[in-house]
Scaffold this motif. Sequence first.
Motif, short mmCIF file in Angstrom:
data_model
loop_
_atom_site.label_atom_id
_atom_site.label_comp_id
_atom_site.label_asym_id
_atom_site.label_seq_id
_atom_site.Cartn_x
_atom_site.Cartn_y
_atom_site.Cartn_z
N ARG A 238 5.98 -10.06 -2.36
CA ARG A 238 4.67 -10.31 -1.77
C ARG A 238 3.56 -9.76 -2.68
O ARG A 238 2.56 -10.43 -2.93
CB ARG A 238 4.60 -9.65 -0.40
CG ARG A 238 3.48 -10.12 0.48
CD ARG A 238 3.65 -9.62 1.91
NE ARG A 238 4.57 -10.44 2.68
CZ ARG A 238 5.66 -10.01 3.30
NH1 ARG A 238 5.99 -8.73 3.25
NH2 ARG A 238 6.41 -10.84 3.97
N GLU A 239 3.79 -8.57 -3.22
CA GLU A 239 2.78 -7.95 -4.08
C GLU A 239 2.62 -8.72 -5.38
O GLU A 239 1.50 -8.99 -5.82
CB GLU A 239 3.18 -6.49 -4.36
CG GLU A 239 2.03 -5.69 -4.93
CD GLU A 239 2.48 -4.28 -5.36
OE1 GLU A 239 3.36 -3.72 -4.67
OE2 GLU A 239 1.95 -3.80 -6.37
N VAL A 240 3.75 -9.09 -5.99
CA VAL A 240 3.71 -9.84 -7.25
C VAL A 240 2.97 -11.16 -7.05
O VAL A 240 2.09 -11.53 -7.85
CB VAL A 240 5.14 -10.10 -7.78
CG1 VAL A 240 5.12 -11.04 -8.97
CG2 VAL A 240 5.82 -8.79 -8.16
N LEU A 241 3.27 -11.86 -5.97
CA LEU A 241 2.63 -13.15 -5.69
C LEU A 241 1.13 -12.96 -5.46
O LEU A 241 0.31 -13.75 -5.97
CB LEU A 241 3.25 -13.79 -4.46
CG LEU A 241 4.45 -14.71 -4.70
CD1 LEU A 241 5.08 -15.08 -3.36
CD2 LEU A 241 4.04 -15.97 -5.45
N SER A 242 0.76 -11.94 -4.70
CA SER A 242 -0.65 -11.69 -4.43
C SER A 242 -1.40 -11.43 -5.73
O SER A 242 -2.52 -11.94 -5.93
CB SER A 242 -0.83 -10.46 -3.52
OG SER A 242 -0.15 -10.66 -2.32
N ASN A 243 -0.79 -10.67 -6.63
CA ASN A 243 -1.44 -10.38 -7.92
C ASN A 243 -1.60 -11.65 -8.75
O ASN A 243 -2.65 -11.86 -9.36
CB ASN A 243 -0.63 -9.33 -8.70
CG ASN A 243 -0.71 -7.97 -8.05
OD1 ASN A 243 -1.63 -7.68 -7.27
ND2 ASN A 243 0.25 -7.10 -8.35
N CYS A 244 -0.57 -12.50 -8.75
CA CYS A 244 -0.65 -13.76 -9.50
C CYS A 244 -1.80 -14.62 -8.98
O CYS A 244 -2.58 -15.18 -9.75
CB CYS A 244 0.65 -14.56 -9.37
SG CYS A 244 2.03 -13.86 -10.25
N LEU A 245 -1.89 -14.71 -7.64
CA LEU A 245 -2.95 -15.53 -7.04
C LEU A 245 -4.32 -14.92 -7.35
O LEU A 245 -5.28 -15.63 -7.65
CB LEU A 245 -2.75 -15.65 -5.53
CG LEU A 245 -1.49 -16.41 -5.09
CD1 LEU A 245 -1.33 -16.36 -3.58
CD2 LEU A 245 -1.51 -17.86 -5.58
N ALA A 246 -4.41 -13.59 -7.30
CA ALA A 246 -5.67 -12.91 -7.59
C ALA A 246 -6.10 -13.15 -9.04
O ALA A 246 -7.29 -13.22 -9.34
CB ALA A 246 -5.54 -11.40 -7.32
N ASP A 247 -5.10 -13.32 -9.93
CA ASP A 247 -5.40 -13.62 -11.34
C ASP A 247 -5.79 -15.08 -11.53
O ASP A 247 -6.02 -15.51 -12.66
CB ASP A 247 -4.16 -13.34 -12.22
CG ASP A 247 -3.91 -11.85 -12.36
OD1 ASP A 247 -4.80 -11.07 -11.99
OD2 ASP A 247 -2.81 -11.47 -12.84
N GLY A 248 -5.78 -15.86 -10.46
CA GLY A 248 -6.20 -17.26 -10.54
C GLY A 248 -5.07 -18.23 -10.85
O GLY A 248 -5.33 -19.38 -11.21
#
Length: 290
Positions: A238-248
């Motif tokens: 969940r954290e890895v995915l959230s970071n990826c999405l936050a990076d655009g």
Amino acid sequence: MSNSGAWLTSGSGADPLIILRSDFWGYNSIGIIGSEAACAVDPGVRPVEIVRLRRSLETRRGQRPVSEVVLTHSHHDHIRGWRAFPGARICMPRIAAEKPEEARRRILSSVGAIDGHLGVEVADFVYPQADEAFADSLSFDLGDCPVELRFLPGHSNCTSVVYLPSCKTLLTADYLVMPGLPYCRWEVEPFETALRTMDRWCVEWGVDRIVPAHNAVLEGPAVRTAIAQDLAYFADLREVLSNCLADGAERETAVRRAAKTMGERRGRDVGGRRRQDLDNARRVLRTLEE
Ligand SMILES: [Zn+2]
């Protein structure tokens, strides 16, 4: 290993459990032997293995009938042996027993595909007909050996697990089949709830052995460690995915990147089973988008 499987536990002495391991998908057919009757849990995979399990349940250390067949859920590898125990009550979760026609067709076509792969022929196989379709729980006793079925959706919407208080053993179906790589085939949040529920049971009931439907038996401290590993997996994913999405990152890029990260984090090659990382990532992403 021969095509008729190998015994992981032989039910000697005080242990009511027998486990027949198939060389196909590391599948564990499970038998429970009480003083008066016996029970088969998800008997599979090849007809020859199913017959071997039945004979052993009927005749090992004395004679007894097989009074129950438990089907933990409706996935095609778990229902293959349901008709092989004449006279036994078929017990399964209500949601599995009441699968709609379209789902049944898919499941039966997967059964046929595995028949083809294994080179076996099962004439006129039909979808299981339950004698006992339970909502939340069902209990019965095999003679000094109580068996408790608990509905626990998450792996699928129709999954249940089996608890044996006499040997403090939990049969977890497709939960914990490969600790560190949870097999979520439905929704992530109920899966995590199921893991937390099993962890609570481990503490409250003193569970000291877990037998998943595939691969290794977990014993002692390994039981709660495995549950913690799968919970940590989803938290990290969940954290890895959230970071990826936050990076655009785009949706599919984020899924692929996250799955790759989870594979690296595992630190060992699991071969083709790494596809499950992609599947899990897609399912977690869905919860982030809600
Ligand atoms: Zn399954």
